[in-house]
Design an enzyme around this catalytic site. Structure first.
Site, PDB file in Angstrom:
ATOM      1  N   LEU A  81     -27.143 -46.738 -72.686  1.00 20.72           N
ATOM      2  CA  LEU A  81     -26.890 -45.517 -73.428  1.00 20.72           C
ATOM      3  C   LEU A  81     -27.505 -45.543 -74.819  1.00 20.72           C
ATOM      4  CD1 LEU A  81     -23.144 -44.926 -72.477  1.00 20.72           C
ATOM      5  CD2 LEU A  81     -25.210 -44.184 -71.271  1.00 20.72           C
ATOM      6  N   GLY A  84     -28.706 -39.937 -77.448  1.00 21.57           N
ATOM      7  CA  GLY A  84     -28.807 -38.741 -76.623  1.00 21.57           C
ATOM      8  C   GLY A  84     -27.659 -38.649 -75.630  1.00 21.57           C
ATOM      9  N   HIS A  85     -27.392 -39.757 -74.923  1.00 28.44           N
ATOM     10  CA  HIS A  85     -26.256 -39.774 -74.005  1.00 28.44           C
ATOM     11  C   HIS A  85     -24.935 -39.555 -74.744  1.00 28.44           C
ATOM     12  CE1 HIS A  85     -29.144 -42.631 -71.889  1.00 28.44           C
ATOM     13  NE2 HIS A  85     -28.948 -41.707 -70.969  1.00 28.44           N
ATOM     14  N   GLN A 196     -31.890 -31.753 -72.366  1.00 28.77           N
ATOM     15  CA  GLN A 196     -33.078 -30.941 -72.125  1.00 28.77           C
ATOM     16  C   GLN A 196     -34.343 -31.780 -71.962  1.00 28.77           C
ATOM     17  OE1 GLN A 196     -33.632 -27.661 -71.625  1.00 28.77           O
ATOM     18  NE2 GLN A 196     -35.851 -28.004 -71.565  1.00 28.77           N
ATOM     19  N   LYS A 197     -34.317 -33.068 -72.355  1.00 30.44           N
ATOM     20  CA  LYS A 197     -35.535 -33.879 -72.303  1.00 30.44           C
ATOM     21  C   LYS A 197     -36.159 -33.895 -70.914  1.00 30.44           C
ATOM     22  CE  LYS A 197     -35.576 -38.446 -72.329  1.00 30.44           C
ATOM     23  NZ  LYS A 197     -36.555 -38.862 -71.290  1.00 30.44           N
ATOM     24  N   ASP A 198     -35.327 -33.914 -69.879  1.00 36.17           N
ATOM     25  CA  ASP A 198     -35.822 -33.863 -68.501  1.00 36.17           C
ATOM     26  C   ASP A 198     -35.810 -32.407 -68.039  1.00 36.17           C
ATOM     27  OD1 ASP A 198     -36.090 -36.763 -68.044  1.00 36.17           O
ATOM     28  OD2 ASP A 198     -33.915 -36.742 -68.317  1.00 36.17           O
ATOM     29  N   SER A 234     -33.869 -44.457 -72.845  1.00 38.35           N
ATOM     30  CA  SER A 234     -33.586 -45.871 -72.616  1.00 38.35           C
ATOM     31  C   SER A 234     -34.859 -46.677 -72.503  1.00 38.35           C
ATOM     32  CB  SER A 234     -32.750 -46.028 -71.340  1.00 38.35           C
ATOM     33  OG  SER A 234     -31.535 -45.318 -71.442  1.00 38.35           O
ATOM     34  N   ARG A 235     -35.929 -46.062 -72.018  1.00 36.15           N
ATOM     35  CA  ARG A 235     -37.199 -46.772 -71.835  1.00 36.15           C
ATOM     36  C   ARG A 235     -37.940 -47.016 -73.148  1.00 36.15           C
ATOM     37  NH1 ARG A 235     -36.881 -43.525 -67.029  1.00 36.15           N
ATOM     38  NH2 ARG A 235     -37.075 -44.819 -65.143  1.00 36.15           N
TER      39      ARG A 235
END
Length: 336
Positions: A81, A84-85, A196-198, A234-235
């Site tokens: 996490l 954002g999460h 919204q990122k995805d 996370s990446r």
């Protein structure tokens, strides 16, 4: 776009994740009796210790114990996490009586050669972060729990593999649609929260809820960004210091396209071509040598994520995927 439910005998890869031992009783925690959560016993303070549920039966028992008037906020995650999460969890905490988060690295949304095996798994840390926000329950199943040995049913969202992100990741949205449907069925939330990122995923999840007549309110929250504009992910942890310093160019390229769109409409133009917007994004990305590949720059309809040729007052979504160092970065910006 249509949704179909498929059955198939295709064998899926199963990966294990960090789970806790099966709880001896839903109502036992640390030797004391914990009453079933209701609107009267809901969390009102932070620094909770969320109850972790490794089984479907356990989290379903929680849901069945709640009064019909109790609102349940749900935050599905794959763990590792970041802010954002946590912003989604805060929104859920502020708007619902009970908050449930899930932590599950879903193998069916990873393609061949992607980072399923090395995706960070840190349940203890994640539970601590969620507890500070006031999350009440964490559903943290294993892959075998979610995809049993006889599992053959998948949700196939028609058309989403033909989006630019779907073309780049074949089968990805089938995995997303299947796991989200399963989680909604298990948790039965009042409200579910996504970032919204995805962008394509957000459209897909709204379609799932509408097409399959699910009684859930899908809440899409703004992308949370670092100070330099990089979308939190996370990446991002895979980036070296130098790569991280340069990664802000991704958002910079999208902002440049927004400036062109807004300035042209302000000068009285009715439309801007999608090609012009893509060229602006590409021009900025090409200034950074650490970007080794631009997989796509897409200009799509806000509701369907289908390509558009011209953008007027109705706006659009500009999204991109690129490789910077070892990391695939995605981002998008909404033009209205």
């Amino acid at each position: 776009m249509l949704l179909t439910v498929q059955t198939t005998c295709r064998l899926i890869y199963r990966a294990s994740i960090h789970t806790v031992d099966k709880l001896p009783s839903l109502s036992l925690l640390g030797g004391s009796i914990v009453p079933p959560p209701t609107s009267r016993t809901m969390s009102t303070t932070t620094n909770n210790t969320p109850i972790i549920h490794p089984t479907i039966e356990s989290i379903r028992a929680v849901r069945k114990s709640l009064d019909s008037k109790t609102s349940v906020g749900f935050v599905p995650t794959m763990g590792a996490l970041h802010e954002g999460h946590l912003s989604l969890a805060r929104a859920a905490r502020s708007q619902n009586d009970v908050v449930i988060a899930s932590i599950f690295v879903n193998p069916t949304q990873f393609g061949e050669g992607e980072d399923l095996d090395k995706y960070p798994r840190q349940l203890e840390r994640d539970a601590e972060l969620l507890g500070k926000i006031g999350v009440d329950h964490i559903f943290a199943p294993s892959s075998d729990t979610m995809y049993g040995k006889n599992h053959v049913t998948y949700v196939e969202p028609m058309g989403f593999d033909k989006t630019t992100e779907g073309i780049s990741r074949p089968g990805h949205f089938r995995g997303v649609a299947t796991i989200v449907t399963k989680l909604f069925n298990i948790v039965q939330p009042t409200n579910a929260y996504f970032g919204q990122k995805d962008a394509v995923q957000c459209v897909l999840i709204r379609r799932i809820a509408e097409d399959l007549d699910m009684d859930v309110n899908v809440q899409i929250m703004d992308t949370v960004r670092e100070e330099d504009g990089l979308a939190m992910s996370s990446r991002n942890a895979y980036l070296s210091d130098e790569e991280r310093e340069k990664a802000h160019v991704v958002y910079k390229s999208l902002c440049a396209a927004r400036e062109v769109y807004e300035s042209r409409l302000a000068r009285g133009m009715e439309e801007v071509t999608a090609d012009d917007l893509r060229e602006v994004v590409m021009a900025v990305l090409e200034t950074e040598p650490l970007i080794t590949e631009v997989q796509y720059v897409a200009v799509d309809d806000l509701e369907t994520m289908q390509p558009v040729e011209r953008v007027g007052n109705d706006g659009c979504v500009i999204s991109l995927a690129c490789i910077l160092g070892p990391v695939r970065l995605i981002d998008n910006i909404v033009l209205r």
